[in-house]
Design an enzyme around this catalytic site. Structure first.
Site, PDB file in Angstrom:
ATOM      1  CG  HIS A   1      -7.411   3.236   0.170  1.00  0.00           C
ATOM      2  ND1 HIS A   1      -8.642   2.665   0.325  1.00  0.00           N
ATOM      3  CD2 HIS A   1      -6.526   2.214   0.144  1.00  0.00           C
ATOM      4  CE1 HIS A   1      -8.509   1.349   0.377  1.00  0.00           C
ATOM      5  NE2 HIS A   1      -7.238   1.044   0.267  1.00  0.00           N
TER       6      HIS A   1
ATOM      7  CD  GLU B   1      -3.031  -3.963   8.487  1.00  0.00           C
ATOM      8  OE1 GLU B   1      -3.894  -4.656   9.050  1.00  0.00           O
ATOM      9  OE2 GLU B   1      -2.934  -3.861   7.265  1.00  0.00           O
TER      10      GLU B   1
END
Lengths: 430, 404
Positions: B209, B140
């Site tokens: 998450h 990322e």
């Protein structure tokens, strides 16, 4: 860690296109003796006395790559550079050195503040690479970026003014020493955190590829990313090596290995200190070059840049170099061995190039002196210009936060904040 | 413009008058509502507000900007709209912008061949090629930085975080480079990136998450943050974000991807800085965004039955706040309730409370109340997860309390 390197084992991992010039980029050659430019052929780690790490005690690593080409050239009696090129390189290195020396003076006189990281001793790397680039090629650097900006073409005035924090600086005084940007010269900064510029450089290279393949433009621009040995232990470095090789981006990763990350010796922080080896692990050539020798650097750079322009992908170049001053102007530099410093001072790249030019009759002392004088005047003039420039006014405070100042939003009165007349004065509530 | 919102969990209860049944909210399925679903009006801010001398809202002749105010009971768009799900609306917006400008590209994990883990980029790689819809490795920080470098040199990347939480790994690039480089370079380099992805609390996805990153990013200077909540504003905000010269972070929500709505066939964009009036009212202003909008609307049903008249505003622009729409509402109702999914500490609600108190203190008849998620890592167990997030019953109670 004294290992015998096996050329065949390493080259097998790197598919190279067979051409004569590509021999430069074979990952490893054992060097043969050469007194060319007075460079030593082996890297002795003097600071090993301070280390108890037995493995490092007798470590030798050969300088690779350029020796053979150089020897060949010598044999045919032709030189590596022309007179014009030689003078250009000399002038660029002198500019870098004089500028940095002047920075130190100005800092201690209270004209600039904050963290200032000087490049003395490493000029060969900047000059060796950047003088091969065109205006549309991009350079990405670290906080030690003054000389990269100068080599890329940013005027000494603009850099000095930026350091003084004046409006006429290349970033309007908003960036400072560690953030030299220039859209005109494609100097993409100047980053304060190590490693954070490498993905930006990868992005610039991606744009080149995109322009060529998607937009069908004739784009041969390459990007050169400069960073240090400490950065090579950072995740962003490896992530970008992977992507650059994967997408075959036109980028050159240049490691300015000056052995020290502030006070952390490269050997104390790195499990395998030979950074060039990490290139082949990702599928790109890794080269180690003597970074105190501008001609050797230039030779390697030429090949790497040509590779990138041809669309053959990235290269990792490790330049063995040294910084003559401390990490920054605030660093007392007490940790490094005096003998180590002396050894590298004897390999001053500017002295070496001067010697080469004179011995090979490319220039005489007088010409070189006049270059030095010209640069001195240029740097002095830059200081005067910076001194005379105004400081940023309050109106500049809010101006560049957003490219589209509507990003400050809508105020209670229904108008965009940026329409408030106080906005341009810099006093608006945002 | 009226919208019939069907489908996903939270929305199914909109049309019923039943007390909140948490299990019904559980499944984001596309079950059809009973035929007699109450139509519900989305009224937008008045598009014709004047903006003083120089700057007009960015309208072009062809575009319909932002949610348009309507009266009750007008029909849905003149029958020429088309119905789609929220993720399809995002895809449509993205595809239109990629058609319009060849510099727009997408990068992220599994956006290409896989079509995006929430199908937002489905089919785009086939149409535009592997370089324009780039499947990145799992890095990322590096690919966000790569997007930023590409933006600085002329492209307009849309960077996808497979889950917004993953962008924590890209914080260095988002904060230092994305937000700050325009300023640090003295205005020389623009960074027109869009960083988007699903966030928020889903169905038992576990703590990592289920994060709400808007609270972490809100202090970064130089970025804009928007949150979409309906297919209409999802497409509009996506297009506006791509066209904006500023870096924009577009927050989507994992549970809202299957919302269905009819959207116009004509091209339109939504204004990035404006809030959306969901339901005009008189008694209290309820400010919300993203998924909580549906919990609020559900509570609104109950409240209406009890005789209250809440004004519901979807703030949409998380940074900066649209203080005009919010302020007008506060001046009318004098009571504010903020309902958000962010954590209590340092969330969007906290900032909004401060902004309202600072700007509209004189107009308040009661303290600003903020309902946020508990400062708890989202548990896996369904019951516990439910208790960390604001539920409609709590909203009803809060309104009753404020309106005493």
């Amino acid at each position: 860690m004294a290992t015998a390197f096996s050329p065949t084992k390493l080259t097998a991992t790197v598919p190279l296109h067979g051409s004569q010039e590509n021999r430069l980029l074979l990952p490893i050659r054992l060097a043969s003796p050469s007194s060319f430019l007075g460079s030593t052929r082996s890297l002795t780690i003097n600071s090993s006395r301070r280390l108890n790490h037995a493995a490092n005690a007798a470590r030798r690593s050969p300088i690779v790559g350029v020796q053979e080409i150089v020897k060949e050239k010598k044999a045919t009696n032709s030189l590596l550079i022309t007179k014009e090129e030689g003078l250009e390189l000399y002038e660029d290195m002198i500019l870098g050195r004089s500028f940095e020396d002047m920075c130190a003076q100005m800092y201690y006189r209270g004209k600039m503040f904050g963290f200032v990281h000087l490049y003395n001793g490493q000029e060969a790397v900047s000059t060796g690479f950047i003088k091969l680039l065109t205006k549309t090629d991009s350079v990405v650097s670290t906080y030690r970026d003054h000389v990269h900006a100068l080599s890329k073409g940013v005027s000494a005035r603009a850099v000095m003014s930026e350091l003084f924090g004046k409006v006429t600086g290349c970033c309007r005084g908003q960036g400072g020493s560690m953030h030299m940007f220039s859209k005109e010269h494609n100097m993409l900064g100047g980053f304060a955190f190590i490693g954070e510029g490498i993905p930006v450089a990868t992005g610039a290279a991606f744009t080149s590829k995109y322009k060529r393949e998607v937009l069908k433009q004739n784009c041969e621009d390459v990007t050169v990313a400069f960073f240090g040995d400490g950065t090579c232990n950072n995740g962003q470095f490896y992530e970008c090596l992977n992507m650059a090789a994967l997408y075959k981006l036109p980028i050159i990763f240049v490691v300015e290995n000056n052995l020290w990350a502030i006070g952390m010796s490269h050997l104390r922080s790195t499990s395998d200190p030979e950074i060039w080896k990490k290139g082949p692990a990702f599928g790109m050539p890794g080269v180690h070059v003597d970074g105190m020798d501008v001609l050797k650097v230039r030779q390697v750079a030429k090949e790497a840049v040509t590779r990138a322009r041809r669309g053959e992908g990235p290269t990792l170049v490790e330049c063995e170099t040294y910084r003559f001053r401390g990490h920054s102007l605030a660093d007392p530099d007490e940790l490094r061995d005096a003998a180590e410093k002396a050894k590298y001072a004897a390999r001053d790249p500017i002295t070496a190039l001067k010697k080469y030019l004179v011995e090979n009759k490319l220039a005489n002392e007088g010409e070189l002196k006049s270059i030095e004088k010209k640069i001195d005047e240029l740097v002095e003039e830059a200081v005067e210009f910076a001194d005379a420039s105004p400081q940023p006014g309050r109106s500049q405070l809010l101006e560049n936060v957003f490219a589209d100042p509507k990003g400050f939003g809508i105020g209670p009165d229904g108008r965009y904040r940026c329409e408030d007349p106080k906005f341009t004065e810099g006093t608006a509530q945002v | 413009m009226s919208a019939i919102i069907r489908g996903a969990g939270a929305a199914t209860a909109l049309s019923t008058f039943n007390p909140v049944d948490s299990k019904k909210l559980a499944a984001p399925s596309r079950t059809n509502l009973p035929a007699r679903s109450k139509r519900y009006i989305v009224a937008g801010s008045d598009a014709s507000k004047s903006f003083g001398s120089g700057l007009r809202v960015r309208h072009s002749q062809k575009l319909i900007a932002n949610a348009v105010a309507t009266k009750a009971d007008t029909s849905v768009t003149t029958g020429t709209g088309h119905e789609l799900l929220l993720y399809e609306a995002l895809q449509e917006g993205l595809e239109e912008e990629m058609d319009r400008d060849p510099h727009v590209c997408v990068m992220g994990e599994d956006v290409g061949h896989y079509g995006g883990s929430y199908k937002v980029t489905k089919g785009l790689a086939d149409k535009f090629g592997d370089l324009r819809v780039l499947d990145t490795p799992i890095c990322e920080n590096a690919f966000t930085g790569m997007g930023i470098g590409a933006a600085m040199t002329g492209l307009r990347p849309v960077i996808e975080g497979m889950n917004m939480g993953f962008l924590l790994l890209a914080f260095n690039q988002i904060s230092n480079n994305c937000g700050m480089l325009h300023y640090t370079s003295g205005g020389q380099f623009t960074i027109p990136v869009v960083i988007r992805g699903p966030g928020g609390v889903g169905r038992q996805l576990g703590a990592e998450h289920s994060q709400r990153l808007e609270s972490y990013f809100q202090s970064i200077p130089g970025i804009q943050m928007v949150a979409c909540s309906t297919p209409y504003n999802a497409k509009g905000l996506m297009k506006a974000a791509i066209r904006s010269e500023n870096p924009v972070i577009l927050f989507e929500h994992v549970l809202l991807y299957n919302l269905k709505e009819k959207i116009p066939d004509e091209e339109y964009i939504c204004n990035l800085e404006e809030a959306e009036m969901v339901r005009p009212g008189e008694h209290i202003t309820i400010l919300t965004y993203s998924r909580m909008r549906y919990h609020v609307m559900q509570a609104a049903k109950t409240l209406v039955n009890k005789g209250y008249d809440p004004e519901v505003i979807d703030i949409r622009s998380l940074k900066p706040f649209d203080l005009y729409t919010i302020g007008n509402s506060v001046k009318k109702t004098h009571r504010v309730l903020i309902v958000e999914e962010c954590m209590r500490t340092g969330g969007i609600g906290a900032s909004l409370t401060a902004a309202i108190n600072e700007n509209f203190h004189d107009y308040l008849d009661a303290p600003v109340m903020c309902l946020s998620s508990q400062d708890v890592p989202t548990p896996y167990a369904g019951t516990l997860e439910e208790w960390t997030v604001v539920q409609p019953a709590q909203i009803v109670t809060a309104v009753e309390q404020l309106c005493q």
